[in-house]
Scaffold this motif. Sequence first.
Motif, short mmCIF file in Angstrom:
data_model
loop_
_atom_site.label_atom_id
_atom_site.label_comp_id
_atom_site.label_asym_id
_atom_site.label_seq_id
_atom_site.Cartn_x
_atom_site.Cartn_y
_atom_site.Cartn_z
N ALA A 131 0.86 -1.18 0.00
CA ALA A 131 0.00 0.00 0.00
C ALA A 131 0.90 1.23 0.00
N LYS A 132 0.33 2.38 -0.38
CA LYS A 132 1.07 3.63 -0.33
C LYS A 132 0.44 4.54 0.73
N VAL A 133 1.31 5.19 1.52
CA VAL A 133 0.83 6.09 2.57
C VAL A 133 1.63 7.39 2.52
N ARG A 134 0.98 8.47 2.93
CA ARG A 134 1.67 9.74 3.16
C ARG A 134 1.00 10.43 4.34
N PHE A 135 1.68 11.42 4.91
CA PHE A 135 1.21 12.10 6.11
C PHE A 135 1.23 13.61 5.89
N VAL A 136 0.22 14.29 6.46
CA VAL A 136 0.08 15.74 6.33
C VAL A 136 -0.05 16.33 7.74
N ASN A 137 0.75 17.34 8.04
CA ASN A 137 0.73 17.99 9.35
C ASN A 137 -0.12 19.26 9.29
N LEU A 138 -1.32 19.20 9.90
CA LEU A 138 -2.22 20.36 9.96
C LEU A 138 -2.44 20.82 11.40
N ASN A 139 -1.54 20.45 12.31
CA ASN A 139 -1.67 20.86 13.71
C ASN A 139 -0.79 22.08 13.97
N GLY A 140 -1.40 23.27 13.89
CA GLY A 140 -0.65 24.49 14.10
C GLY A 140 -0.40 24.82 15.56
N PHE A 141 -1.03 24.07 16.47
CA PHE A 141 -0.84 24.32 17.91
C PHE A 141 0.36 23.56 18.46
N PHE A 142 0.72 22.47 17.79
CA PHE A 142 1.86 21.67 18.22
C PHE A 142 3.12 22.25 17.60
N LEU A 143 4.02 22.75 18.41
CA LEU A 143 5.14 23.55 17.92
C LEU A 143 6.27 22.72 17.33
N ASP A 144 6.36 21.46 17.70
CA ASP A 144 7.46 20.63 17.24
C ASP A 144 7.05 19.86 15.98
N ARG A 145 8.03 19.43 15.22
CA ARG A 145 7.77 18.52 14.11
C ARG A 145 7.56 17.11 14.65
N ALA B 142 11.46 0.70 10.60
CA ALA B 142 12.22 1.94 10.54
C ALA B 142 11.29 3.14 10.36
N PRO B 143 11.80 4.35 10.61
CA PRO B 143 11.00 5.56 10.32
C PRO B 143 10.72 5.67 8.83
N ILE B 144 9.52 6.13 8.48
CA ILE B 144 9.19 6.38 7.07
C ILE B 144 9.04 7.88 6.80
N VAL B 145 8.90 8.67 7.88
CA VAL B 145 8.90 10.14 7.76
C VAL B 145 9.83 10.65 8.85
N ALA B 146 10.90 11.34 8.45
CA ALA B 146 11.92 11.72 9.42
C ALA B 146 11.49 12.92 10.27
N SER B 147 10.91 13.94 9.65
CA SER B 147 10.57 15.16 10.37
C SER B 147 9.58 15.96 9.53
N ALA C 175 -3.56 -4.02 0.93
CA ALA C 175 -2.73 -4.01 -0.27
C ALA C 175 -3.49 -3.38 -1.43
N GLY C 176 -2.78 -2.59 -2.23
CA GLY C 176 -3.37 -1.96 -3.40
C GLY C 176 -3.99 -0.61 -3.14
N LYS C 177 -4.15 -0.23 -1.88
CA LYS C 177 -4.80 1.03 -1.54
C LYS C 177 -3.76 2.15 -1.35
N ILE C 178 -4.25 3.39 -1.49
CA ILE C 178 -3.41 4.58 -1.31
C ILE C 178 -4.06 5.44 -0.23
N TYR C 179 -3.29 5.76 0.82
CA TYR C 179 -3.83 6.43 2.00
C TYR C 179 -3.13 7.77 2.22
N THR C 180 -3.92 8.76 2.66
CA THR C 180 -3.37 10.01 3.17
C THR C 180 -3.83 10.17 4.61
N PHE C 181 -2.88 10.28 5.53
CA PHE C 181 -3.18 10.52 6.94
C PHE C 181 -2.94 12.01 7.22
#
Length: 221
Positions: free
Chosen positions: A133-147, A156-161, A198-204
């Motif tokens: 499957a394919k995944v990606r992540f989007v950060n829309l939390n403007g209140f959380f100051l850290d990455r 293993a990590p799939i998104v470093a920062s 399997a076969g799906k594409i996800y955006t979190f």
Amino acid sequence: MILIMKKLSFYGLCFVVLLSSCVKKPAPEPVGEAKFRALNATSGSIAQDVYFNSNKVNIAPLAYGQVSAYQTILSGPSYFGFTDNGSTIANIEIPRAVKIGEHITVLYYSLPNGSKNVGFLVDDMVAPATGKAKVRFVNLNGFFLDRFSVQLVGGAPIVASLPYENSSAYAEVDAGATFKLLAQGLTSDPLINANIQAGKIYTFWVDGTATELVTHVMIQN
């Protein structure tokens, strides 16, 4: 003298006409179909009506967390807007040039000061490898100051920062994969189990508070 001047003027006029007939006009930009879907990622908002080029899109109003199906549009310079359901006063309207064949997700979200914004994600519709499957992540939390980073549970990590108002690249993962969000300042490390198939594409997409990350999921296909 008067006759000569008239004759010269006549010849000059002919020259201008002939010259202008040789100037080539630029070819018009090609136009074709594209697709977009809209997401209301503004917590506490009234359900939103979606507008494309100042015309209301024929979809149900989107409550917080809801995403529409893909809508077919024509490519080219475009405007995307959001209004409270039943209102014609735009909360925000943003321009974007849309390419032929492009699939995009239009995000309606709030900034930390309460004002509204619109973001655009280009959706990769190419199927993942067999069994993946394919995944990606989007950060829309403007209140959380850290990455935050994203780690496969047991891997293993799939998104470093990932900073605020950014999306990660797609990553291919195994079916059934689960993830953890890691960052300093969290009260706990959120575990994400979205029953990855399997076969799906996800955006979190991730919003929340100054100490909490809340994850939501959209499926592209």
